[in-house]
Design a protein around this motif. Structure first.
Motif, PDB file in Angstrom:
ATOM      1  N   ILE A 185       2.607  -3.216  10.613  1.00  0.00           N
ATOM      2  CA  ILE A 185       3.823  -2.904  11.111  1.00  0.00           C
ATOM      3  C   ILE A 185       4.539  -3.740  12.062  1.00  0.00           C
ATOM      4  CG2 ILE A 185       5.742  -1.183  11.531  1.00  0.00           C
ATOM      5  CD1 ILE A 185       4.495  -1.241   8.544  1.00  0.00           C
ATOM      6  N   THR A 186       3.654  -3.703  13.316  1.00  0.00           N
ATOM      7  CA  THR A 186       3.738  -4.305  14.636  1.00  0.00           C
ATOM      8  C   THR A 186       3.875  -6.044  14.297  1.00  0.00           C
ATOM      9  OG1 THR A 186       2.761  -2.722  15.838  1.00  0.00           O
ATOM     10  CG2 THR A 186       3.233  -4.875  16.943  1.00  0.00           C
ATOM     11  N   TYR A 187       3.210  -6.401  13.555  1.00  0.00           N
ATOM     12  CA  TYR A 187       3.459  -8.007  13.182  1.00  0.00           C
ATOM     13  C   TYR A 187       4.810  -8.101  12.397  1.00  0.00           C
ATOM     14  CZ  TYR A 187       2.816 -12.158  10.814  1.00  0.00           C
ATOM     15  OH  TYR A 187       2.790 -13.419  10.103  1.00  0.00           O
TER      16      TYR A 187
ATOM     17  N   GLN B 239       5.444   8.011   7.288  1.00  0.00           N
ATOM     18  CA  GLN B 239       5.372   7.290   8.443  1.00  0.00           C
ATOM     19  C   GLN B 239       5.433   5.722   8.251  1.00  0.00           C
ATOM     20  OE1 GLN B 239       1.613   7.979  10.260  1.00  0.00           O
ATOM     21  NE2 GLN B 239       0.607   7.040   8.658  1.00  0.00           N
ATOM     22  N   THR B 240       4.771   5.373   6.915  1.00  0.00           N
ATOM     23  CA  THR B 240       4.994   3.760   6.564  1.00  0.00           C
ATOM     24  C   THR B 240       6.484   3.502   6.202  1.00  0.00           C
ATOM     25  OG1 THR B 240       2.942   4.096   5.894  1.00  0.00           O
ATOM     26  CG2 THR B 240       3.937   2.167   5.110  1.00  0.00           C
ATOM     27  N   VAL B 241       7.034   4.288   5.354  1.00  0.00           N
ATOM     28  CA  VAL B 241       8.493   3.952   4.853  1.00  0.00           C
ATOM     29  C   VAL B 241       9.468   3.783   6.156  1.00  0.00           C
ATOM     30  CG1 VAL B 241      10.527   4.823   3.819  1.00  0.00           C
ATOM     31  CG2 VAL B 241       8.083   4.943   2.788  1.00  0.00           C
ATOM     32  N   ILE B 242       9.131   4.864   7.020  1.00  0.00           N
ATOM     33  CA  ILE B 242       9.958   4.733   8.388  1.00  0.00           C
ATOM     34  C   ILE B 242       9.620   3.488   8.953  1.00  0.00           C
ATOM     35  CG2 ILE B 242      10.757   6.042  10.567  1.00  0.00           C
ATOM     36  CD1 ILE B 242      10.119   8.464   9.092  1.00  0.00           C
ATOM     37  N   GLY B 243       8.453   3.344   9.384  1.00  0.00           N
ATOM     38  CA  GLY B 243       7.921   2.064  10.049  1.00  0.00           C
ATOM     39  C   GLY B 243       8.359   0.751   9.317  1.00  0.00           C
ATOM     40  N   SER B 244       8.306   0.581   8.033  1.00  0.00           N
ATOM     41  CA  SER B 244       8.706  -0.350   7.332  1.00  0.00           C
ATOM     42  C   SER B 244      10.224  -0.954   7.690  1.00  0.00           C
ATOM     43  CB  SER B 244       8.452  -0.547   5.918  1.00  0.00           C
ATOM     44  OG  SER B 244       6.969  -0.305   5.685  1.00  0.00           O
ATOM     45  N   ILE B 245      11.058   0.280   7.655  1.00  0.00           N
ATOM     46  CA  ILE B 245      12.455   0.151   7.743  1.00  0.00           C
ATOM     47  C   ILE B 245      12.754  -0.387   9.108  1.00  0.00           C
ATOM     48  CG2 ILE B 245      14.620   1.350   7.865  1.00  0.00           C
ATOM     49  CD1 ILE B 245      13.745   3.054   5.834  1.00  0.00           C
TER      50      ILE B 245
ATOM     51  N   GLY C  66       4.385   6.406  16.691  1.00  0.00           N
ATOM     52  CA  GLY C  66       4.707   7.107  15.325  1.00  0.00           C
ATOM     53  C   GLY C  66       3.857   7.070  14.366  1.00  0.00           C
ATOM     54  N   MET C  67       2.928   6.377  14.141  1.00  0.00           N
ATOM     55  CA  MET C  67       2.130   6.242  13.183  1.00  0.00           C
ATOM     56  C   MET C  67       0.745   6.738  13.423  1.00  0.00           C
ATOM     57  SD  MET C  67       3.023   2.691  11.299  1.00  0.00           S
ATOM     58  CE  MET C  67       2.047   3.017   9.678  1.00  0.00           C
ATOM     59  N   GLN C  68       0.077   7.711  12.796  1.00  0.00           N
ATOM     60  CA  GLN C  68      -1.029   8.411  12.940  1.00  0.00           C
ATOM     61  C   GLN C  68      -2.195   8.101  11.744  1.00  0.00           C
ATOM     62  OE1 GLN C  68       0.396   9.526  15.780  1.00  0.00           O
ATOM     63  NE2 GLN C  68      -0.938  11.084  15.470  1.00  0.00           N
ATOM     64  N   ASN C  69      -3.253   8.330  12.189  1.00  0.00           N
ATOM     65  CA  ASN C  69      -4.741   8.206  11.350  1.00  0.00           C
ATOM     66  C   ASN C  69      -4.727   9.404  10.319  1.00  0.00           C
ATOM     67  OD1 ASN C  69      -7.203   7.576   9.967  1.00  0.00           O
ATOM     68  ND2 ASN C  69      -7.873   6.820  11.734  1.00  0.00           N
ATOM     69  N   ALA C  70      -4.023   9.300   9.310  1.00  0.00           N
ATOM     70  CA  ALA C  70      -3.932  10.313   8.005  1.00  0.00           C
ATOM     71  C   ALA C  70      -5.135  10.702   7.732  1.00  0.00           C
ATOM     72  CB  ALA C  70      -2.756  10.102   7.164  1.00  0.00           C
ATOM     73  N   GLY C  71      -5.893   9.504   7.533  1.00  0.00           N
ATOM     74  CA  GLY C  71      -7.311   9.749   6.809  1.00  0.00           C
ATOM     75  C   GLY C  71      -8.131  10.387   7.637  1.00  0.00           C
TER      76      GLY C  71
ATOM     77  N   TYR D 215       0.781  -1.088   0.010  1.00  0.00           N
ATOM     78  CA  TYR D 215      -0.038   0.077  -0.059  1.00  0.00           C
ATOM     79  C   TYR D 215       0.672   1.299  -0.196  1.00  0.00           C
ATOM     80  CZ  TYR D 215       0.341   0.962   5.052  1.00  0.00           C
ATOM     81  OH  TYR D 215       1.228   1.286   6.219  1.00  0.00           O
ATOM     82  N   PRO D 216       2.131   1.307   0.418  1.00  0.00           N
ATOM     83  CA  PRO D 216       2.848   2.673   0.478  1.00  0.00           C
ATOM     84  C   PRO D 216       3.274   2.937  -1.105  1.00  0.00           C
ATOM     85  CG  PRO D 216       3.758   1.124   2.114  1.00  0.00           C
ATOM     86  CD  PRO D 216       2.829   0.304   1.522  1.00  0.00           C
TER      87      PRO D 216
END
Length: 323
Positions: free
Chosen positions: A115-117, A292-298, A260-265, A12-13
């Motif tokens: 991301i936690t998983y 936020q997704t890129v950083i979280g994925s890394i 670190g992750m927010q509900n952007a929608g 999805y990113p």
């Protein structure tokens, strides 16, 4: 088909970036996705979240109250205060400053559970934290917007609270109720939940860019830096502070991701309903949804390669010490 859904959802990113590019290059393709479309899309996302929750998820709150309390406290202090500090330090235009603060005052997003998983952290804690931060958002989000964004524009606190409850909290509660009353039927429907959420976020992101293409082009560098700083601080402080409380690594990773992750929608929906006079307020959410997704994925990839140490066993007091 399920493997396609998984593949599509995990990327999805990429789809967010592509939809943003389409909205930028050819705005008419996605500029129509605004107003009630955004509200409907977010409602479906939150309803889908409710479909995945059970009464047992609420019961888990009582099994880990301290960790949840620390996580939610960090969520609603570190992020909004960091956004205000970044906006002031970078001298962001009022619209962008309000947008960054609005985003940072929102609860954690459902993507944090994925991301936690991937990070091999505590998924149960992640689900409970997302649930709790969402349930109290109709109080905390308007409060922080009033205190911090109110320095830039007038804030309709009651309106923000009602919108948040109707579009974010209520659909989750309805989803939980349906899952409790009709578990088999909901189980079949919930399979499509992740892909519906991804499609909704794709259109939301593309729609924002399409409606603010010139502002995005003129401020891309500054907003990318602001979003990176915001989420980087959220991940860093969430992890560091949790470790200071001597929690094990898997809990620290989970809280780091949730903070670190927010509900952007949700931020976009609130902009459309309450800050429509300034379309620039929605623009920071586009950069945040990607970064936020890129950083979280890394981070997830790094943490996944390092299995967290097990929690230390409880101390055993020798029998002779009981005398």
């Amino acid at each position: 088909m399920s493997s396609f859904f998984t593949w599509f959802t995990n990327l999805y990113p990429v789809w967010i970036v592509l939809s943003s590019i389409v909205g930028f290059i050819h705005p008419p393709a996605l500029a129509w996705f605004t107003g009630s479309w955004v509200t409907l899309a977010l409602t479906l996302v939150m309803l889908g979240m409710g479909f995945t929750l059970t009464i047992d998820d609420f019961k888990r709150l009582f099994k880990m109250p301290a960790a949840v309390a620390i996580g939610c406290t960090l969520q609603y202090t570190v992020m909004p205060l960091s956004a205000w500090f970044i906006a002031k330090s970078m001298n962001l235009a009022p619209g962008f400053a309000v947008g960054l603060i609005l985003l940072a005052s929102c609860p954690g997003g459902t993507a944090s559970n994925l991301i936690t998983y991937l990070a091999r952290a505590n998924v149960a804690l992640s689900v409970v934290m997302t649930l709790v931060s969402t349930m109290i958002a109709f109080i905390m989000t308007p409060l922080w917007c009033q205190v911090l964004a109110g320095q830039y524009v007038a804030v309709d606190v009651i309106g923000l609270s009602l919108s948040t409850f109707k579009v974010v909290v209520l659909p989750v509660l309805i989803g939980v109720f349906c899952n409790y009353m009709f578990p088999q039927a909901v189980k079949k429907i919930a399979v499509a939940g992740p892909i519906v959420s991804v499609v909704a976020i794709i259109f939301i992101a593309g729609g924002i860019v399409a409606q603010s293409a010139d502002a995005v082009a003129a401020n891309a560098g500054k907003l990318a830096i602001a979003a990176t700083l915001l989420h980087g601080l959220g991940y860093l402080l969430g992890h560091t502070i949790t470790r200071l409380f001597r929690y094990p690594a898997d809990v620290a990773r989970t809280i780091s991701i949730e903070v670190g992750m927010q509900n952007a929608g949700m931020a976009v929906m609130l902009q459309k309903n309450h800050f429509a006079h300034d379309p620039m307020v929605a623009v920071p959410s586009v950069f945040s949804s990607v970064l936020q997704t890129v950083i979280g994925s890394i981070l997830a990839a790094i943490w996944r390669s390092r299995m967290p140490e097990p929690a230390p066993p409880p101390a055993v007091v020798p029998a002779s010490d009981h005398a």
